[in-house]
Design a protein around this motif. Structure first.
Motif, PDB file in Angstrom:
ATOM      1  N   SER A  35      72.642  64.690 132.840  1.00  0.00           N
ATOM      2  CA  SER A  35      71.555  65.177 133.126  1.00  0.00           C
ATOM      3  C   SER A  35      71.225  65.049 134.484  1.00  0.00           C
ATOM      4  CB  SER A  35      70.693  65.616 132.110  1.00  0.00           C
ATOM      5  OG  SER A  35      69.613  65.603 132.413  1.00  0.00           O
ATOM      6  N   ASP A  36      69.780  65.758 135.188  1.00  0.00           N
ATOM      7  CA  ASP A  36      69.349  66.149 135.835  1.00  0.00           C
ATOM      8  C   ASP A  36      68.420  64.991 135.915  1.00  0.00           C
ATOM      9  OD1 ASP A  36      70.550  67.589 137.580  1.00  0.00           O
ATOM     10  OD2 ASP A  36      69.417  69.375 137.675  1.00  0.00           O
ATOM     11  N   LYS A  37      67.745  64.555 136.782  1.00  0.00           N
ATOM     12  CA  LYS A  37      66.885  63.069 136.361  1.00  0.00           C
ATOM     13  C   LYS A  37      66.328  63.407 137.768  1.00  0.00           C
ATOM     14  CE  LYS A  37      70.073  60.095 134.753  1.00  0.00           C
ATOM     15  NZ  LYS A  37      71.611  58.886 134.830  1.00  0.00           N
ATOM     16  N   LYS A  88      68.802  66.991 127.975  1.00  0.00           N
ATOM     17  CA  LYS A  88      68.537  67.818 129.694  1.00  0.00           C
ATOM     18  C   LYS A  88      67.698  68.336 130.095  1.00  0.00           C
ATOM     19  CE  LYS A  88      70.540  72.917 129.067  1.00  0.00           C
ATOM     20  NZ  LYS A  88      71.771  72.840 129.175  1.00  0.00           N
ATOM     21  N   LEU A  89      67.191  68.788 131.265  1.00  0.00           N
ATOM     22  CA  LEU A  89      66.117  68.815 131.747  1.00  0.00           C
ATOM     23  C   LEU A  89      66.167  70.058 131.900  1.00  0.00           C
ATOM     24  CD1 LEU A  89      63.654  67.578 133.413  1.00  0.00           C
ATOM     25  CD2 LEU A  89      65.343  66.845 135.580  1.00  0.00           C
ATOM     26  N   VAL A  90      64.805  70.684 132.313  1.00  0.00           N
ATOM     27  CA  VAL A  90      64.527  72.442 131.772  1.00  0.00           C
ATOM     28  C   VAL A  90      63.451  72.375 133.240  1.00  0.00           C
ATOM     29  CG1 VAL A  90      63.494  74.037 131.012  1.00  0.00           C
ATOM     30  CG2 VAL A  90      64.718  72.319 129.721  1.00  0.00           C
ATOM     31  N   SER A  91      62.550  71.185 133.629  1.00  0.00           N
ATOM     32  CA  SER A  91      61.763  71.501 133.843  1.00  0.00           C
ATOM     33  C   SER A  91      60.379  70.460 134.477  1.00  0.00           C
ATOM     34  CB  SER A  91      60.623  73.041 133.950  1.00  0.00           C
ATOM     35  OG  SER A  91      59.772  72.891 133.430  1.00  0.00           O
ATOM     36  N   PHE A  92      60.200  70.557 135.370  1.00  0.00           N
ATOM     37  CA  PHE A  92      58.824  69.144 135.740  1.00  0.00           C
ATOM     38  C   PHE A  92      57.938  69.204 136.337  1.00  0.00           C
ATOM     39  CE2 PHE A  92      61.678  68.283 138.856  1.00  0.00           C
ATOM     40  CZ  PHE A  92      61.647  68.096 140.184  1.00  0.00           C
ATOM     41  N   ASP A  93      56.740  68.374 136.062  1.00  0.00           N
ATOM     42  CA  ASP A  93      55.571  69.115 136.752  1.00  0.00           C
ATOM     43  C   ASP A  93      54.900  67.596 137.429  1.00  0.00           C
ATOM     44  OD1 ASP A  93      53.049  68.980 137.701  1.00  0.00           O
ATOM     45  OD2 ASP A  93      51.851  69.946 136.001  1.00  0.00           O
ATOM     46  N   ASP A  94      55.320  67.457 138.947  1.00  0.00           N
ATOM     47  CA  ASP A  94      54.964  66.367 139.605  1.00  0.00           C
ATOM     48  C   ASP A  94      53.734  66.343 140.442  1.00  0.00           C
ATOM     49  OD1 ASP A  94      55.966  67.635 141.836  1.00  0.00           O
ATOM     50  OD2 ASP A  94      57.257  66.909 142.445  1.00  0.00           O
ATOM     51  N   SER A  95      52.754  67.382 140.104  1.00  0.00           N
ATOM     52  CA  SER A  95      51.479  67.392 140.920  1.00  0.00           C
ATOM     53  C   SER A  95      50.965  66.474 141.163  1.00  0.00           C
ATOM     54  CB  SER A  95      50.755  68.683 140.056  1.00  0.00           C
ATOM     55  OG  SER A  95      50.636  68.326 139.270  1.00  0.00           O
ATOM     56  N   GLU A  96      51.102  65.393 139.492  1.00  0.00           N
ATOM     57  CA  GLU A  96      50.084  64.293 139.346  1.00  0.00           C
ATOM     58  C   GLU A  96      50.159  63.218 139.900  1.00  0.00           C
ATOM     59  OE1 GLU A  96      48.390  61.236 136.364  1.00  0.00           O
ATOM     60  OE2 GLU A  96      48.888  63.303 136.033  1.00  0.00           O
ATOM     61  N   ALA A  97      52.016  62.705 139.959  1.00  0.00           N
ATOM     62  CA  ALA A  97      52.053  61.972 140.035  1.00  0.00           C
ATOM     63  C   ALA A  97      52.706  62.172 141.962  1.00  0.00           C
ATOM     64  CB  ALA A  97      53.650  61.478 139.857  1.00  0.00           C
ATOM     65  N   THR A 155      64.885  65.185 143.067  1.00  0.00           N
ATOM     66  CA  THR A 155      66.204  65.541 141.646  1.00  0.00           C
ATOM     67  C   THR A 155      67.722  65.162 141.999  1.00  0.00           C
ATOM     68  OG1 THR A 155      65.913  67.510 141.916  1.00  0.00           O
ATOM     69  CG2 THR A 155      64.736  67.039 140.093  1.00  0.00           C
ATOM     70  N   ILE A 156      67.773  64.324 141.077  1.00  0.00           N
ATOM     71  CA  ILE A 156      69.416  63.923 141.423  1.00  0.00           C
ATOM     72  C   ILE A 156      70.212  63.907 140.409  1.00  0.00           C
ATOM     73  CG2 ILE A 156      69.015  62.585 143.048  1.00  0.00           C
ATOM     74  CD1 ILE A 156      69.334  60.803 140.276  1.00  0.00           C
TER      75      ILE A 156
END
Length: 744
Positions: free
Chosen positions: A283-285, A241-250, A261-262
């Motif tokens: 899980s969150d995506k 399952k998702l904990v965290s994410f970094d989307d700065s580059e994307a 997120t969904i």
């Protein structure tokens, strides 16, 4: 060959903008209830005021005589968009070359069973589709007869032209407006098969021009103004399952519009409908929204997500052990039990017991999963390739808290389905994403998405045990151990049910995080190989002819005394006899090794014979002779395509198909590591259709299951080795040809 037009307008707009606005006729009947009494037509001269929603099976006839027939079921490549209209056109008595075909949209009020699955579309629609055409014809003839002042019985019809006894003629378009004022008859006479002019004749696919020229037709082709594209970052393994994410580059990459997120709405849906939980991750995506698919895919790869293990990771080695433990255990659900197998085995002179093993399999549709959604306050517009549109529309309505009448779902042609598009997790995702971003969006999977986060054919093991007493089979015990749904691999009332006095079928299953579901020819795609290989080995132990053993068992089946029996022993014996004759069974040169099977599934009886030859020291499948009893054949050309495709699919997956898991993740995520049959490996398929006047049965799936058994039995003849594990290439030592055979 008919023309085909794309149904891109709303239902009301379609009528208002069509040539019918100035006059014409639409006739609709419930596909499964059209033969019931008191069916009322809704005809009127002012067709522009009609609501398309009020009709069901549609025949549109313009004043110029042009005929459009709507095909209600999803087109998955099985040919129903061609064959279902052919049935209507036959009874309507129009020239097939003059028919236009439109894909119907989801309409739960007027259509029933808008499903592509189980090879059931033609079987379920057969009577009602014929009546739809016949009742329309009756009304048109009655209108012409009234104009002439004659009895309708004095009139005849050919290719949309009505002729009276005096030789006068009127076309359907000449009387369509008068016919629209008449009541729909309660009963009509249907054609006899000997009088068919359209059915039983080869008809090209109504979409073939678009397919071959690349015109918009499939879900991936669908576009609207303002539409954006979504690529989803999915859990790396089942159980994460998702904990965290970094989307700065994307976010800084070209074309990227947003990153969201969904998952929350999916979890609410799963809480309300747990039956869907084995088909979609809770899980969150992370979702990348971009202007093009390529930009979305590239930005998705730039997301740095952190995941945690929510449940223990699973592996193929673990599954194999669990399934073996289940077979060795005692916790089974008994699906059928005749006689007393314990007593019969205790008294048997000989006992044969074998275990068969199959792996997970992906679907690998040519067209990756995709779907369009536009969620607004007025409606939810969904468009794309889906096998179960009504189910998905209902789930979307539940998830979004909307009324089902708010859902407009349009079906596109599918670039393959094979069961994967039954579940529509991609539809759920598209709807949640559209609501989240407040834009029309298309979700598109990569091949890696599809294989790593798929819905797979479950891994299964079968154990079959038979007892022999005084030269007769007196006991038969079939046990199944499956990952997840234990009903996808087993049918307890198929052959040899009813043929053996002491007969028992038991099932057990293991709940896995890996999502599983139907795969082409559910219930039977692996079971046919296991049982038919077992019957061959049983005949060898009994020292009797392999085919005669099957015929002798079929002689004992009395369906009239056991309503549970689903197959016809008489029809099965006929396909066996023809397969023996057409394949040259037992008469081939010494370098040709043959394997035989017969099987029943999806209401169809099949017998197949595989021919194997030795090339460069290895056995090669050269030919499959296939005999099919599927009742009346609507479109022979389409039937041959389905039969041959099913056989080659069955040969390929039994020989090569395997998807293993390590730490909850598939070991292959594209075709560089997943083995499919290659064109040069495809055998020649020689097909024979039994001629009879039984109602049509399934054809999209029945020829796949027996193919693996036919090949396995032929390989045994060539190598002397029995195969118990699929894919067969997993045990290459068993495919070695004896030295004497190579020399010979």
């Amino acid at each position: 060959m008919s023309s085909n037009k794309t149904n891109a307008l709303s239902r009301r707009a379609f009528l208002r903008n069509s040539s019918l606005a100035g006059g014409g006729m639409i006739i609709g009947f419930n596909l499964l209830n059209s033969c019931k009494p008191k069916v009322v037509a809704e005809p009127t001269i002012d067709l522009a005021s009609l609501d398309y929603n009020d009709f069901n099976a549609f025949i549109k006839i313009a004043e110029n005589g042009a005929v459009t027939i709507f095909s209600p079921n999803p087109e998955i490549g099985q040919g129903v968009k061609t064959s279902m209209p052919m049935i209507i056109a036959e009874e309507l008595d129009v020239a097939w070359k003059d028919v236009y075909v439109e894909q119907g949209i989801l309409d739960t009020e007027n259509y029933t069973r808008q499903v592509a699955g189980g090879s059931q579309s033609i079987r379920h629609g057969w009577d009602a589709l014929r009546e739809t055409g016949a009742k329309a014809k009756h009304m048109l003839v009655s209108a012409a007869a009234a104009r002439w002042g004659v009895d309708p019985s004095e009139c005849s019809v050919s290719e949309g032209v009505i002729t009276n006894a005096a030789g006068e003629t009127l076309g359907y378009g000449d009387v369509v407006n008068e016919a629209a004022l008449l009541e729909v008859p309660e009963k009509v006479e249907l054609k006899k098969p000997r009088d068919y002019k359209i059915m039983g004749k080869n008809a090209g696919n109504v979409d073939i021009d678009k397919i071959t020229t690349g015109k918009p037709l499939f879900g991936l082709d669908y576009k609207t103004d303002g539409m954006v594209y979504a690529a989803v970052v999915r859990p790396p393994s089942f159980g994460h399952k998702l904990v965290s994410f970094d989307d700065s580059e994307a976010r800084n990459m070209p074309g990227v519009i947003d990153v969201v997120t969904i998952g929350e709405k999916v979890r609410s849906l799963l809480a309300e409908d747990p039956s869907f939980s084995s088909k979609i991750s809770s899980s969150d995506k992370v979702v990348v929204i971009a202007k093009t698919t390529w930009q979305a895919f590239k930005a998705k790869d730039a997301i740095k997500a952190t995941w945690e293990e929510e449940t223990p990771m699973e592996s193929t080695e673990q599954h194999n052990k669990i399934l073996t433990d289940l077979l060795d255990g005692s916790k089974f659900n008994t699906m059928r039990s005749d006689g007393n197998i314990k007593k019969a085995f205790a008294e048997a002179d000989q006992v044969l017991e074998r275990t068969y093993e199959s792996p997970f399999l992906p679907h690998n549709c040519m067209e990756p999963m995709n779907f369009y959604a536009n969620v607004t306050s007025e409606k939810v517009h969904l468009v794309g390739p889906i096998q179960t549109p009504a189910w998905k529309a209902g789930l979307v309505a539940k998830m979004l808290g909307r009324e089902e009448k708010d859902i407009l779902l349009e079906m596109t042609r599918m670039g393959g389905g094979f069961g994967r598009r039954l579940y529509g997790d991609f539809v759920i995702e598209a709807a949640e994403i559209s609501q989240t971003i407040n834009k029309p969006v298309k979700v598109v999977y990569t091949r890696e998405d599809d294989m790593e986060d798929g819905i797979y054919r479950m891994a299964i093991k079968y154990r079959i045990k038979a007892g022999i007493k005084d030269g007769k089979v007196t006991a038969y015990h079939l046990k199944e151990a499956a990952v997840n749904d234990n009903m996808y691999g087993l049918i307890p009332n198929f052959f040899p049910a009813g043929a053996i006095e002491n007969y028992q079928v038991d099932v057990a299953s293991y709940k896995s995080n890996i999502t599983t579901g139907a795969w082409r020819a559910p219930y039977t795609n692996f079971l046919a190989f296991a049982e038919q290989s077992f019957f061959d080995e049983l005949a060898e132990m009994m020292e009797v002819d392999k085919i005669q053993l099957r015929l002798d068992l079929l002689d004992k089946v009395k369906p009239e005394d056991d309503e549970r029996i689903q197959y016809s022993p008489d029809r099965m014996k006929e396909v066996i006899k023809m397969a023996v004759e057409k394949s040259g069974w037992g008469t081939k040169p010494s370098n040709v090794y043959q394997g035989f099977v017969n099987y029943y599934c999806h209401n169809t009886h099949v017998a197949e014979v595989a021919d194997v030859e030795i090339e460069n020291g290895s056995p090669v499948v050269k030919k499959i002779t296939c005999v099919v009893d599927c009742g009346i054949v609507v479109n022979p050309l389409g039937a041959m395509n389905q039969i041959e495709g099913g056989v080659i699919d069955g040969v390929g997956h039994s020989m090569f198909g395997e998807l293993a898991f390590e730490d909850g993740k598939p070991t292959a995520n594209n075709f560089d590591r997943y083995r499919l049959i290659r064109m040069k490996e495809a055998p020649v398929v020689e097909t024979y259709l039994m001629e009879n006047e039984y109602s049509p049965t399934g054809l999209g799936e029945p020829t796949l299951p027996p193919a693996g058994g036919a090949v396995a039995n032929a390989l045994k003849a060539a190598t002397g080795n029995r195969l118990y594990v699929q894919p067969f290439t997993k045990t290459p030592e068993l495919l070695k040809v004896p030295e004497k055979e190579i020399i010979g």
